[in-house]
Motif scaffolding. Sequence first.
Motif, PDB file in Angstrom:
ATOM      1  N   VAL A  18       8.306 -11.794  -2.249  1.00  0.00           N
ATOM      2  CA  VAL A  18       7.585 -10.734  -1.576  1.00  0.00           C
ATOM      3  C   VAL A  18       7.094  -9.605  -2.766  1.00  0.00           C
ATOM      4  O   VAL A  18       7.612  -9.456  -3.686  1.00  0.00           O
ATOM      5  N   ALA A  19       5.883  -9.165  -2.453  1.00  0.00           N
ATOM      6  CA  ALA A  19       5.043  -8.469  -3.474  1.00  0.00           C
ATOM      7  C   ALA A  19       5.184  -6.895  -3.038  1.00  0.00           C
ATOM      8  O   ALA A  19       4.984  -6.821  -1.562  1.00  0.00           O
ATOM      9  N   VAL A  20       5.722  -6.007  -3.661  1.00  0.00           N
ATOM     10  CA  VAL A  20       5.678  -4.476  -3.060  1.00  0.00           C
ATOM     11  C   VAL A  20       5.041  -3.689  -4.256  1.00  0.00           C
ATOM     12  O   VAL A  20       5.436  -3.439  -5.533  1.00  0.00           O
ATOM     13  N   PHE A  21       4.058  -2.870  -3.665  1.00  0.00           N
ATOM     14  CA  PHE A  21       3.476  -1.873  -4.505  1.00  0.00           C
ATOM     15  C   PHE A  21       4.099  -0.482  -4.247  1.00  0.00           C
ATOM     16  O   PHE A  21       4.176   0.035  -2.859  1.00  0.00           O
ATOM     17  N   ASP A  22       4.664   0.056  -5.187  1.00  0.00           N
ATOM     18  CA  ASP A  22       5.380   1.357  -5.000  1.00  0.00           C
ATOM     19  C   ASP A  22       4.148   2.243  -5.770  1.00  0.00           C
ATOM     20  O   ASP A  22       4.440   2.576  -7.073  1.00  0.00           O
TER      21      ASP A  22
ATOM     22  N   ASN B 127       3.752   7.403 -11.591  1.00  0.00           N
ATOM     23  CA  ASN B 127       3.334   5.722 -11.919  1.00  0.00           C
ATOM     24  C   ASN B 127       3.090   4.753 -10.419  1.00  0.00           C
ATOM     25  O   ASN B 127       3.682   5.127  -9.479  1.00  0.00           O
ATOM     26  N   LYS B 128       2.195   3.965 -10.884  1.00  0.00           N
ATOM     27  CA  LYS B 128       1.811   3.004  -9.840  1.00  0.00           C
ATOM     28  C   LYS B 128       2.546   1.560 -10.248  1.00  0.00           C
ATOM     29  O   LYS B 128       2.037   0.917 -11.080  1.00  0.00           O
ATOM     30  N   LYS B 129       3.618   1.011  -9.479  1.00  0.00           N
ATOM     31  CA  LYS B 129       4.120  -0.078  -9.852  1.00  0.00           C
ATOM     32  C   LYS B 129       3.914  -1.506  -8.791  1.00  0.00           C
ATOM     33  O   LYS B 129       3.820  -0.835  -7.727  1.00  0.00           O
ATOM     34  N   LEU B 130       4.098  -2.465  -9.245  1.00  0.00           N
ATOM     35  CA  LEU B 130       4.105  -3.771  -8.485  1.00  0.00           C
ATOM     36  C   LEU B 130       5.395  -4.656  -8.879  1.00  0.00           C
ATOM     37  O   LEU B 130       5.449  -4.828 -10.077  1.00  0.00           O
ATOM     38  N   PHE B 131       5.998  -4.925  -7.748  1.00  0.00           N
ATOM     39  CA  PHE B 131       7.333  -5.805  -8.130  1.00  0.00           C
ATOM     40  C   PHE B 131       7.209  -6.787  -7.061  1.00  0.00           C
ATOM     41  O   PHE B 131       6.591  -6.938  -6.169  1.00  0.00           O
TER      42      PHE B 131
ATOM     43  N   PHE C 210      -4.113  -1.454   4.786  1.00  0.00           N
ATOM     44  CA  PHE C 210      -5.526  -1.644   5.397  1.00  0.00           C
ATOM     45  C   PHE C 210      -6.211  -2.282   4.313  1.00  0.00           C
ATOM     46  O   PHE C 210      -7.049  -3.302   4.738  1.00  0.00           O
ATOM     47  N   LEU C 211      -6.088  -2.167   3.045  1.00  0.00           N
ATOM     48  CA  LEU C 211      -7.080  -2.751   1.809  1.00  0.00           C
ATOM     49  C   LEU C 211      -6.897  -4.177   1.961  1.00  0.00           C
ATOM     50  O   LEU C 211      -7.585  -4.831   1.757  1.00  0.00           O
ATOM     51  N   VAL C 212      -5.529  -4.621   2.361  1.00  0.00           N
ATOM     52  CA  VAL C 212      -5.231  -6.147   2.291  1.00  0.00           C
ATOM     53  C   VAL C 212      -5.287  -6.462   3.679  1.00  0.00           C
ATOM     54  O   VAL C 212      -5.678  -7.989   3.567  1.00  0.00           O
TER      55      VAL C 212
ATOM     56  N   SER D  79      -4.077  -6.537  -9.473  1.00  0.00           N
ATOM     57  CA  SER D  79      -2.598  -6.884  -9.254  1.00  0.00           C
ATOM     58  C   SER D  79      -2.464  -8.071  -8.680  1.00  0.00           C
ATOM     59  O   SER D  79      -1.649  -9.170  -9.147  1.00  0.00           O
ATOM     60  N   LEU D  80      -3.105  -8.170  -7.436  1.00  0.00           N
ATOM     61  CA  LEU D  80      -2.803  -9.167  -6.658  1.00  0.00           C
ATOM     62  C   LEU D  80      -3.584 -10.554  -7.153  1.00  0.00           C
ATOM     63  O   LEU D  80      -3.084 -11.767  -6.967  1.00  0.00           O
TER      64      LEU D  80
END
Length: 451
Positions: free
Chosen positions: A9-13, A18-22, A168-170, A62-63
């Motif tokens: 699972v991808a999570v944008f925090d 900081n802008k993070k993707l895990f 909404f962007l995705v 990132s995606l």
Amino acid sequence: MAKARIPVVAVFDVGKTNKKLFLFDEHYRIVFERSARFLETTDEDGDPCENLESVRLSVFDSLHEVFRREEFDVKAINFTSYGASFVYLDESGRPLTPLYNYLKDYPKALEDQLYQAHGGKDAFALATASPTLGSLNSGLQIYRLQQERSELFDKVKHIVHLPQYLSFLVSGKVYSDMTSIGCHTALWDFTKEEYHDWVGVNGLKEKLAPIVQGDDVFPATFPGSTFKVGVGLHDSSSALIPYLLNFHEPFVLISTGTWCISLNPFNSSALTKAELDEDCLFYLTYSGQPVKASRLFAGYEHEVQSKRIADHFKVTTARFKSLEINWRIIEHLSKDKRFNAQSLSDFETVDLAAFASYEEAYHAFILHLVNAQVASTKLVLSENTKRVFVDGGFSRNQIFMNLLAKAFPECEIYAASMAQATAIGAALVIHQHWNSEPIPNNIIELRYYRA
């Protein structure tokens, strides 16, 4: 033979800094991480604000990077972000304004106008469980745009909080979720469990996106994609989710950072004016249940006073991180009335020359800070509270944790550690939609402190 791809699972925090993707695997271990920081831009008044276009491009960049990696099979995506900011979308889904900063000064006359039209400031704040916080009451940002720039406001088709804009962007779907509506927005009437009258009176309901549950998912708009997209969550409420799913006995979570927020999901008693004046409020869980909360600016104060003590004794603040509690010092200090005050800011007037060492001065400050924290947490504590969990920076502070355990002898006190609690909460809430494994029971590491 091709290696099996890891389901993730991808999570944008998306935080202020900081802008993070895990990427989390099915056991909620981090298997990929990416971090970015963006320069702020300014709004039409020259006030600093988030660069919304940079955030939008970063999500897609990132995606694309993740989808290029053949070792991962992305099953779902979710988002978590600070909540007190709105995106105003036009007919074609493009933002019409900058992402206004929730620290932006709010015109007092406009605030008074809204309160007076709806029963006065106290009644309004009590009904909406929102202490009067200016632009931090994000609903007031909408009111300002409507009143000051009506021609632009007429072009607004949808109003969404930042976490739901990212979703909404995705997904291409425009929705609101309860965690974002519930965070001191001044939009929700907690007694009626619906939008406050002023929202309807001012014609905002049709522009605010329809409400869905925080654990809902939608298909993605990417051609040929099969992954699910979560609706997005307010960050403080997201950090509570791992605890809600793991512990069913009444507890309080003290989430510590710049602000120390005491969250009690088992206390839904109506806010009193006295509690409101002490900066108490309600949040909402992803399923719409009220969570009574109190706030203390303790992390910030710790930074300021630690530096003052370090400068005075000519040491670095790193010295404080490894300090164990010295009960002899505590016993000596406890007899001094100066350190039994409950106002956080009182310590700044204490003369540091009164202390024999940096160790004694730091103990005195933490004793003072814990007194203030106990007073703040007691505002939301219920009689049936069995446990208090502390996560974030102070959970690693030995002096803080021991003094807290001493102050709450009737509760079990735990230092809780979990890598990226906010992001894990956003992943866990949509667990059933992407993960075939049971939710693991070891996500949260606990360390017990005895009174």
